[in-house]
Design a protein around this motif. Sequence first.
Motif, mmCIF file in Angstrom:
data_model
loop_
_atom_site.group_PDB
_atom_site.id
_atom_site.type_symbol
_atom_site.label_atom_id
_atom_site.label_comp_id
_atom_site.label_asym_id
_atom_site.label_seq_id
_atom_site.Cartn_x
_atom_site.Cartn_y
_atom_site.Cartn_z
ATOM 1 N N LEU A 1 -7.199 10.893 10.805
ATOM 2 C CA LEU A 1 -8.550 10.311 10.724
ATOM 3 C C LEU A 1 -9.026 9.802 12.075
ATOM 4 O O LEU A 1 -10.175 10.017 12.475
ATOM 5 C CB LEU A 1 -8.548 9.150 9.728
ATOM 6 C CG LEU A 1 -8.602 9.561 8.256
ATOM 7 C CD1 LEU A 1 -7.999 8.502 7.367
ATOM 8 C CD2 LEU A 1 -10.039 9.841 7.846
ATOM 9 N N SER B 1 2.212 10.774 2.593
ATOM 10 C CA SER B 1 2.686 9.402 2.391
ATOM 11 C C SER B 1 2.746 8.949 0.937
ATOM 12 O O SER B 1 3.787 8.510 0.465
ATOM 13 C CB SER B 1 1.786 8.439 3.159
ATOM 14 O OG SER B 1 2.011 8.567 4.532
ATOM 15 N N LYS B 2 1.611 9.022 0.242
ATOM 16 C CA LYS B 2 1.546 8.387 -1.082
ATOM 17 C C LYS B 2 2.069 9.338 -2.153
ATOM 18 O O LYS B 2 2.828 8.954 -3.028
ATOM 19 C CB LYS B 2 0.119 7.953 -1.408
ATOM 20 C CG LYS B 2 -0.638 7.334 -0.235
ATOM 21 C CD LYS B 2 -0.238 5.930 0.115
ATOM 22 C CE LYS B 2 -0.890 5.514 1.429
ATOM 23 N NZ LYS B 2 -0.912 4.118 1.709
ATOM 24 N N GLY C 1 0.832 -1.203 0.000
ATOM 25 C CA GLY C 1 0.000 0.000 0.000
ATOM 26 C C GLY C 1 0.865 1.251 0.000
ATOM 27 O O GLY C 1 0.478 2.268 0.566
HETATM 28 N N1 PLP Z 1 -6.339 6.910 3.893
HETATM 29 C C1 PLP Z 1 -6.248 5.917 3.011
HETATM 30 C C2 PLP Z 1 -7.388 5.685 2.088
HETATM 31 C C3 PLP Z 1 -5.116 5.105 2.954
HETATM 32 O O1 PLP Z 1 -5.038 4.130 2.047
HETATM 33 C C4 PLP Z 1 -4.059 5.354 3.861
HETATM 34 C C5 PLP Z 1 -2.890 4.469 3.883
HETATM 35 O O2 PLP Z 1 -2.859 3.381 3.360
HETATM 36 C C6 PLP Z 1 -4.196 6.428 4.755
HETATM 37 C C7 PLP Z 1 -5.355 7.183 4.752
HETATM 38 C C8 PLP Z 1 -3.173 6.785 5.776
HETATM 39 O O3 PLP Z 1 -1.895 6.951 5.324
HETATM 40 P P1 PLP Z 1 -0.809 7.608 6.252
HETATM 41 O O4 PLP Z 1 -1.156 7.344 7.674
HETATM 42 O O5 PLP Z 1 0.467 6.940 5.858
HETATM 43 O O6 PLP Z 1 -0.817 9.075 5.949
#
Ligand code: PLP
Length: 398
Positions: free
Chosen positions: A105, A236-237, A40
């Motif tokens: 979140l 992150s992404k 992911g």
């Molecule tokens: N929201 C979605 C839909 C995700 O797929 C992810 C991670 O896989 C996240 C939020 C949270 O990512 P991060 O905590 O790395 O910012």
Amino acid sequence: MPISLSGLVDKIKPSFTLQMTARAAALRAKGVDVINFGVGEPDFNTPSHIIKAGQKAIEDGYTKYTPGSGMLELKKAIQTKVKNVTGTLYDTSQIIVSNGGKQSLSVACQALFEEGDKVIIFSPYWVSFPEFVRLSGAEPLLVDTLPSEQFEPNFDDLNKKIDPSIKGVIINSPSNPTGGVWSDQAILKMLEISKENNWIVISDETYEELVYDRDFTAIDSLNSIGAEVLTIRSMSKTYAMTGWRIGYTIADEVIVKAMSKIQGQTTSCPNAIGQKASVAALLGDPQPVLDMKKKFQERRQVMFDSLNALEGVTCDMPGGAFYMFPDFSSYLNRETKEGKILRDTFDLSDYILDTASVVTVAGDGFGAKGYLRLSFATSSEIIKAGIKRIEESLKELK
Ligand code: PLP
């Protein structure tokens, strides 16, 4: 004496996508040549100018606590970035930085929801959404989507389920696990229904930069009716920064204050070095992000073609993120050589791992029977080789 844990532990499920990653790592450690479509995160390293900013941050002494809701310098960089995407200039008091979008979140749900509340989540859903809601004491209310329409909401199903205990709705476009990108009309409709019913809309825009066939539309730029919206984004992404753990929320100042209070008593502040690196990511050269996106787009085509060439498998083209969500239901209730019947996609995914050493993620875990999630955050050669291996395994089924 047996250890007694709190009821909360039983109330939530472990992250099974992280479990799949751990299983792939364990097999690799045993010397198995594993192809991992379960990932992911981007397979690219963080762009070098961002890494350098992180190194400099350490040398310059950014090794201490920062303000609980994030450094002002980063909030200003976020302000600039968001203004460019949505056209709206937010005050820094409407921004809170967290240790990844996941913390954003989770803290948002804790600040907004409680026992007795229901929160709408669209199915297939990212595995963590229902758990964030349960952690807050509220209950997730699952609503169907339309697979052939980029998994947009099934508004008939939604309308049937409306009830006064619903307090909010979580939307996620582009989506994990489906890669679906909702049309502006679908988002507008959600905003209208939410405003009418006094729901808060949590819009998870983690994959905002990974939209391939059109420009990304941030929910804020459609919200002229003034529904209550809280947007979550992540470094992150987009910037290949999953390990730096930085995400942020934009919301009404009252919500941001409430979230800061909870965050301050859990992790004190977001990671200081990650925050400095994020300033460089948001304000620096955008080219590395565009290059990554181009690569993802090429791989999307390779995976799409390879999957649709498999007998009995159908897959629509996802508009964003780096996931495909093909329908493998024609392989359910088939029998392996050992006489085991594949009852659901957990069985199917296990079978593919055992016989082809390919990691996929079971759609049942995302609330979608018959589907598998495959990530194309890997090279085109690996995509072709992995799907070939899956094909060989499926041929063995009776
Ligand atoms: N929201 C979605 C839909 C995700 O797929 C992810 C991670 O896989 C996240 C939020 C949270 O990512 P991060 O905590 O790395 O910012």
